[in-house]
Design an enzyme around this catalytic site. Sequence first.
Site, short mmCIF file in Angstrom:
data_model
loop_
_atom_site.label_atom_id
_atom_site.label_comp_id
_atom_site.label_asym_id
_atom_site.label_seq_id
_atom_site.Cartn_x
_atom_site.Cartn_y
_atom_site.Cartn_z
CD GLU A 179 -14.54 2.79 1.76
OE1 GLU A 179 -14.89 3.53 2.68
OE2 GLU A 179 -13.77 1.82 1.94
CD GLU A 372 -9.64 2.91 0.44
OE1 GLU A 372 -9.84 2.50 1.60
OE2 GLU A 372 -10.16 3.92 -0.03
C1 BGP Z 1 -11.88 3.50 3.87
C2 BGP Z 1 -11.66 4.86 3.29
C3 BGP Z 1 -10.31 5.41 3.47
C4 BGP Z 1 -9.49 4.87 4.59
C5 BGP Z 1 -9.73 3.42 4.93
C6 BGP Z 1 -9.14 2.94 6.23
O1 BGP Z 1 -13.14 3.48 4.43
O2 BGP Z 1 -11.96 4.90 1.91
O3 BGP Z 1 -10.42 6.80 3.37
O4 BGP Z 1 -9.22 5.72 5.58
O5 BGP Z 1 -11.06 3.07 4.90
O6 BGP Z 1 -9.94 3.31 7.30
P1 BGP Z 1 -9.39 4.03 8.58
O7 BGP Z 1 -8.68 5.23 8.10
O8 BGP Z 1 -10.59 4.37 9.36
O9 BGP Z 1 -8.52 3.06 9.24
#
Ligand code: BGP
Length: 474
Positions: A179, A372
């Site tokens: 990201e 993701e």
């Molecule tokens: C993205 C990241 C992850 C992950 C995901 C979910 O921004 O790449 O590392 O954690 O989001 O977000 P969160 O963990 O805040 O729910």
Amino acid sequence: MSFPKDFMWGGATAANQCEGGIFEGGRGLANVDVCPAGADRSAVITGHKKMLAMDDAHTYPAAEAVDQYHHFREDLRLFAEMGFRVYRLSIAWTRIFPNGDEERPNEEGLRFYEELFQECKKYGIQPLVTICHFDCPIGLIQVCGGWRSRKMIGYYLRLCKVLFERFRKYVTHWLTFNEINMILHAPFLGAGLVFEEGEDEERIKYQAAHHELVASALAVKMAHEINPSNQVGCMFAAGSVYPYSCRPQDVWEALKTGQENYFFADVQARGAYPSYAVRRLQAQGIYPQMEPDDVQILQRYPVDFIAFSYYNSRCIAAPGSTQEEAEGNLFRSVKNPYLTFSDWGWPIDPLGLRITLNEVYDRYQKPLFIVENGLGAMDQPDTQEQIEDDYRIAYLREHIRAMKAAVEEDGVDLMGYTAWGCVDLVSASTGEMKKRYGFIYVDKQDDGSGTLARSRKKSFGWYQKVIASNGEIL
Ligand code: BGP
């Protein structure tokens, strides 16, 4: 007309959110280790509260996380049982270079990942490796202020060289930065940036971004030189930006917000700063300083594929609007009245995934990879200690359906899909354990208690069938 036979189904994690073991194997301290749970987290991850060491007043969920450092064999066995063809994981930079500026890597750290990759191989699971997932050695933040310094390019490439050479026979798919656009929203996570009072934060963020973009291009070059079979992707937080209304001012604002988001992938995929970025950064007086070769470097070494995370679309209204703000993945947006929301207020928009896939594919015409996607939710074991996560199944089913339509009906070239947090892990934005994404439950709670035992949720068996049927049974 269905998913390609070799479609890469699997799951994704990040070292700092699942490994734990931060004081083991000669590992050094990283930015991600010192992000506390609780009220101060937001100020720390945005670079507004300086925290470069742990203190007694806070708790640090990355320290143990779900202890994958000691549970990786078990986790991989469960991934294999679900039928994973790919496992996306990241390298903890400080396992390999504890301080960041050492000449020689830490053998114990390399051995850990080697064993993990051997385990992947045993099950025929291909690793997809994020070289840097919100990860910056504290040593380098102290020495040069993280990615605000150009020196970081050299340190990063030193890490890349070790990884590409040492893991040549195990890994052919790489992502340079997780990201990368998150540097604008969580600059301590994205680039190890801590701001001093009165600094021009925008200028520093774009300068740091420039360094990461050059580092990313040089990593692509190096990966191809070391192993011509290597394929390297960029990775950005995606999600189409909708205008709140068809009022041209809303449409214009949405377009500009979308461009801000695409800026990074535009450079990484097309090899140059897009003209809108050049003009706007110049107008704001924050166009980054560049070395004479930078333009050529960016141009010569674009990425092979485009990876992204998708959690939700965003909705934007023109400035001055009184629309209610929405939550969601560290981005600001207004509440879309046509959508429902997760327990954390993130919009749920499966069709948005199809829209995003089309938009990104139209823009770049390169293979895409969804690395993701998922639903962060609270899971309560029932009286039989089972987790009936039908809400997660429903979310994933609808998103996979949308992805299927993009592939089958719209002709989007998609390499694979890795569901986020396939085994429960620590939330990046909140530091909570109770915001769970996994098919595999981990007995670890927000107060640090729990046995760390793994168990299968209902979604485990569901995803197993999805993979076995190559996305036909949803
Ligand atoms: C993205 C990241 C992850 C992950 C995901 C979910 O921004 O790449 O590392 O954690 O989001 O977000 P969160 O963990 O805040 O729910």
